[in-house]
Design an enzyme around this catalytic site. Structure first.
Site, PDB file in Angstrom:
ATOM      1  N   GLU A  81      -2.444  10.833   7.671  1.00  0.00           N
ATOM      2  CA  GLU A  81      -2.796  12.246   7.790  1.00  0.00           C
ATOM      3  C   GLU A  81      -1.727  13.184   7.228  1.00  0.00           C
ATOM      4  O   GLU A  81      -1.967  14.388   7.090  1.00  0.00           O
ATOM      5  CB  GLU A  81      -3.069  12.583   9.264  1.00  0.00           C
ATOM      6  CG  GLU A  81      -4.350  11.923   9.774  1.00  0.00           C
ATOM      7  CD  GLU A  81      -4.583  12.135  11.256  1.00  0.00           C
ATOM      8  OE1 GLU A  81      -3.619  12.463  11.973  1.00  0.00           O
ATOM      9  OE2 GLU A  81      -5.732  11.953  11.705  1.00  0.00           O
ATOM     10  N   GLU A 112       0.895 -10.643  15.439  1.00  0.00           N
ATOM     11  CA  GLU A 112       2.004  -9.953  16.101  1.00  0.00           C
ATOM     12  C   GLU A 112       3.112 -10.893  16.543  1.00  0.00           C
ATOM     13  O   GLU A 112       4.193 -10.457  16.926  1.00  0.00           O
ATOM     14  CB  GLU A 112       1.496  -9.166  17.306  1.00  0.00           C
ATOM     15  CG  GLU A 112       1.021 -10.012  18.468  1.00  0.00           C
ATOM     16  CD  GLU A 112       0.643  -9.152  19.663  1.00  0.00           C
ATOM     17  OE1 GLU A 112       1.249  -9.351  20.735  1.00  0.00           O
ATOM     18  OE2 GLU A 112      -0.241  -8.286  19.540  1.00  0.00           O
TER      19      GLU A 112
END
Length: 274
Positions: A81, A112
């Site tokens: 953004e 992960e």
């Protein structure tokens, strides 16, 4: 384990399946109302991070986020953004998720758990001591994040950790620990809820404050936003009208000519002063 893993503690509510819809939603909202207060307690740590980022950004430094699952997706969301909102190049704020871009939409099994992978991912961007690395992990125990922070510190890179378990490994290893204690989740262990929301709030604070400090905002306006659709062109035109007290049509001409509100306003004011 020398700390309490708050993100795994039992919910304050039980027998959820016996609640009607309205009560479920009310109780979720009751828990959500605690989040902003928890974030407020870590503003001193967020302040340290923003000030350090601003200093490095002025020298061409960058901000990197690493995370897995929800935490990784939130980092990517925040990074994505920045160009449309503030007109910054994509490479100045970068979000990296364990498992790569596939993991943005679909979980990648065991991604992960690879402690060395984050540094390999970061090296593809030539991360260096001018940059800042922020690891995001609700549990504070994600190996991908811990490994990335550890290697970054070895290379003289400033690190911060956003977690929801104070005293967790991510909090302990980071130069700046942003540990937001939101308490137990409404659905026990579901850190996409309060923990994820708190992370989003912190990320909003970090990059918005940073962009203001490095001059990407004027007054309270997004004067460097990308003019990618009619709505944003109209918004930018109205900003220019307000800033310069000129007609909408004249403002539209300026915006089209200069490509951003800030450039248009600056050019007009320079011309007027001559």
């Amino acid at each position: 384990m020398s700390y309490k893993k708050i993100t795994e503690t039992p919910s304050n509510y039980d027998n959820l399946e016996q609640m009607d819809t309205a009560l479920l939603l009310q109780n979720i909202n009751n828990e959500d109302q605690k989040i902003a207060d928890a974030v407020a307690l870590v503003i001193p740590e967020i302040t340290k991070l923003v000030d350090a980022l601003a200093e490095r950004f002025d020298k061409g430094g960058r901000l990197f986020y690493i995370g897995a699952g929800t935490s990784g997706r939130l980092g990517i969301l925040d990074a994505s953004e920045i160009p449309p909102t503030f007109g910054m190049p994509h490479e100045r704020v970068v979000g990296i998720i364990a498992g790569g871009d596939t993991a943005i939409r679909k979980a990648v099994e065991n991604a992960e758990d690879h402690k060395e992978q984050a540094w390999l991912d970061l090296k593809k961007h030539d991360i260096n001591e001018n940059d800042v690395l922020v690891g995001i992990a609700a549990s504070g125990t994600t190996p991908y994040v811990i490994g990335g922070i550890h290697k970054a510190k070895e290379h003289g890179i400033l690190t911060a950790g956003i977690t929801n378990n104070p005293g967790s490994p991510v909090a302990e290893i980071s130069d700046i620990a942003i540990a937001v204690n939101v308490g137990p989740e409404f659905l026990t262990g579901s850190t996409r809820m309060k923990s994820g929301t708190s992370q989003k709030l912190v990320l909003n604070m970090i990059t918005t404050a940073l962009m203001i400090k490095i001059g990407r905002v004027k007054g309270n306006k997004m004067v460097n936003m990308q003019l990618s659709n009619d709505k944003l062109v109209d918004r930018g035109t109205r900003y220019i009208v307000e800033a310069l007290a000129i007609s909408y049509d004249d403002a539209a001409v300026l915006l089209k000519k200069y490509g951003s509100v800030q450039e248009a306003v600056n050019a007009y004011e320079i011309k007027k002063a001559k």
